[in-house]
Design an enzyme around this catalytic site. Structure first.
Site, PDB file in Angstrom:
ATOM      1  N   TYR A  40      38.644  33.508  34.730  1.00 40.81           N
ATOM      2  CA  TYR A  40      39.741  32.536  34.600  1.00 40.81           C
ATOM      3  C   TYR A  40      40.620  32.504  35.851  1.00 40.81           C
ATOM      4  O   TYR A  40      40.770  31.468  36.508  1.00 40.81           O
ATOM      5  CB  TYR A  40      40.560  32.901  33.360  1.00 40.81           C
ATOM      6  CG  TYR A  40      41.866  32.168  33.182  1.00 40.81           C
ATOM      7  CD1 TYR A  40      41.974  30.796  33.398  1.00 40.81           C
ATOM      8  CD2 TYR A  40      43.007  32.871  32.776  1.00 40.81           C
ATOM      9  CE1 TYR A  40      43.183  30.138  33.208  1.00 40.81           C
ATOM     10  CE2 TYR A  40      44.208  32.216  32.578  1.00 40.81           C
ATOM     11  CZ  TYR A  40      44.296  30.854  32.805  1.00 40.81           C
ATOM     12  OH  TYR A  40      45.499  30.220  32.614  1.00 40.81           O
ATOM     13  N   SER A 158      49.011  44.044  37.026  1.00 34.82           N
ATOM     14  CA  SER A 158      49.604  43.396  35.857  1.00 34.82           C
ATOM     15  C   SER A 158      51.003  43.918  35.595  1.00 34.82           C
ATOM     16  O   SER A 158      51.296  45.105  35.824  1.00 34.82           O
ATOM     17  CB  SER A 158      48.732  43.695  34.639  1.00 34.82           C
ATOM     18  OG  SER A 158      49.394  43.328  33.451  1.00 34.82           O
ATOM     19  N   TYR A 182      44.345  49.924  29.092  1.00 39.75           N
ATOM     20  CA  TYR A 182      44.145  48.834  30.058  1.00 39.75           C
ATOM     21  C   TYR A 182      45.228  48.882  31.141  1.00 39.75           C
ATOM     22  O   TYR A 182      44.933  48.854  32.342  1.00 39.75           O
ATOM     23  CB  TYR A 182      44.174  47.478  29.330  1.00 39.75           C
ATOM     24  CG  TYR A 182      44.480  46.326  30.241  1.00 39.75           C
ATOM     25  CD1 TYR A 182      43.513  45.857  31.134  1.00 39.75           C
ATOM     26  CD2 TYR A 182      45.745  45.732  30.249  1.00 39.75           C
ATOM     27  CE1 TYR A 182      43.807  44.817  31.998  1.00 39.75           C
ATOM     28  CE2 TYR A 182      46.035  44.690  31.101  1.00 39.75           C
ATOM     29  CZ  TYR A 182      45.075  44.240  31.981  1.00 39.75           C
ATOM     30  OH  TYR A 182      45.370  43.219  32.837  1.00 39.75           O
ATOM     31  N   LYS A 186      45.183  49.738  35.413  1.00 43.68           N
ATOM     32  CA  LYS A 186      45.809  48.954  36.486  1.00 43.68           C
ATOM     33  C   LYS A 186      46.705  49.853  37.341  1.00 43.68           C
ATOM     34  O   LYS A 186      46.678  49.793  38.569  1.00 43.68           O
ATOM     35  CB  LYS A 186      46.626  47.798  35.895  1.00 43.68           C
ATOM     36  CG  LYS A 186      45.778  46.698  35.243  1.00 43.68           C
ATOM     37  CD  LYS A 186      44.916  45.987  36.271  1.00 43.68           C
ATOM     38  CE  LYS A 186      44.079  44.873  35.675  1.00 43.68           C
ATOM     39  NZ  LYS A 186      43.120  44.301  36.639  1.00 43.68           N
TER      40      LYS A 186
END
Ligand code: UDP
Length: 374
Positions: A40, A158, A182, A186
């Protein structure tokens, strides 16, 4: 091809943006490896980098993306000879040599690293897979870049790295305390890259901390195509608006926010993609710091109910909602202090929440099943 145009978000506006992009040449990083370039965000980064005059080598294993995206990147950019593709899995050790060989022929001078797993809930259920995939992929990329002397990396980090440790607007010096595996991948990768930058081998790193990317390219040809039930708010709203799902569950209306629903900093994916081009430009400067963390956000928050209202305006569809319990791990509110991006990169978000909804909606209408149809 006919496009539903409106004054805020028509294709023509993006067209003029692309012309402006030609002036914004990527300074030295003209040959850019883009890992996860079919995804994306990656697809939008490819389009904006091409507009800025770069050549791109996309590295993707299509684990969560479609080869169709590559065709459409070529179609939008109209520069298909500037788009190369390597289908490979960066988790595989052998990919380091394969990528180094390709990167050498390609003449790579920088990389944008987006490849990785990104579902928060899945990361809680399968932490080892998340650590292995995201960290190994990064190490493979570093080996390949080192082999060809390409030492500039823009990393897809993020705002999740902040967790709930800070008051908004949060700046890059805010405390990092991610609340799930997650987010920790990062943060750990940021730290690996900072160590690399400190190693005196000439590495230049920019960790881009994304807030909430939404929307799609104004052409309606590339956009977010989540597998299964969407985890994120915008794709879920879009699927309700188009009739694929009955109603949106609003996760909590008792947060200490103006209307009780969670507040996030939504940023148009095209603005976000241009932030990567600005970061590549910055890293090519002689005076660039060895390692920099930069927030990419619009710098203001919208609640879930405000986002739904904006999407109703853009789509002119009913979007039924029902209030559901809070989602585990969610925080009440976070939005960016995005001033470093402006000061250092000369970048700021330009598109409004209405642009985000209109473009997201166009993509959803013209591709109701994502890339699957056609
Ligand atoms: N949200 C919601 N319903 C959904 C998905 C998300 O109410 O089906 C809310 C969520 O609680 C948060 C906001 O929308 O307040 C943004 O969620 P998203 O998952 O898109 O981003 P993140 O939580 O990672 O910031």
């Amino acid at each position: 091809m006919a496009h539903a145009l409106n004054a805020n978000s028509g294709y023509s506006r993006s067209g003029s943006g692309r012309e402006a992009g030609k002036d914004r040449r990527v300074r030295m990083a003209s040959n850019v490896i883009i890992t996860g370039g079919a995804g994306y965000i990656g697809a939008h980064v490819c389009v904006e980098a091409l507009s800025a005059g770069a050549r791109v080598l996309i590295v993707d294993n299509f684990a969560n993306s479609s080869p169709k995206a590559i065709e459409r990147i070529r179609e939008i950019a109209g520069e298909s000879d500037k788009v190369e593709m390597l289908e490979a899995d960066l988790v595989d050790d052998a990919t380091a040599d394969i990528l180094a060989e390709r990167a050498g022929r390609f003449g790579a001078d920088a990389a944008v690293h987006l490849a990785g797993l990104k579902a928060v809930g899945e990361s809680v259920a399968e932490p080892a897979r998340y650590y292995e995939t995201n960290i190994r992929a990064t190490l493979t990329l570093i080996k390949a870049l080192d082999a060809v002397g390409a030492r500039r990396i823009v990393f897809s980090s993020s705002a999740t790295v902040y967790g709930e440790a800070n008051q908004s607007p949060v700046n890059e010096d805010g405390r990092t305390a991610p609340t799930n595996p997650y987010g920790r991948t990062k943060l750990f990768i940021e730290e690996i890259l900072r160590d690399l930058a400190a190693s005196a081998a000439g590495w230049k790193i920019c960790n881009l901390r994304y807030f909430n990317p939404v929307g799609a390219h104004a052409s309606g040809r590339i956009g977010e195509d989540p597998k299964g039930v969407p985890n994120n708010l915008f794709p879920f709203i879009a699927q309700v608006a188009v009739g694929r799902r009955d109603s949106l569950s609003v996760f909590g209306d008792d947060y200490p926010t103006p209307d009780g629903t969670g507040v996030r900093d939504y940023i148009h994916v095209v603005d976000l993609a241009r932030g990567h081009v600005a970061a590549l430009d910055y890293l090519a400067r002689d005076d660039a710091a060895a390692a920099t963390d930069v927030n990419l956000g619009a710098g203001r928050g919208y609640s879930v109910l405000e986002a739904v209202a904006a999407f109703r305006r853009a789509s002119n569809r009913a979007i039924p909602v029902s209030i559901a319990p809070r989602r585990a791990g969610d925080i009440a509110e976070i939005y960016a202090d995005a001033s470093r991006a402006t000061d250092l990169l000369g970048w700021r978000a330009e598109r409004t929440i209405d642009d985000m909804c209109a473009d997201h909606w166009r993509w959803q209408c013209e591709n109701p099943m994502g890339y699957a149809e056609e």
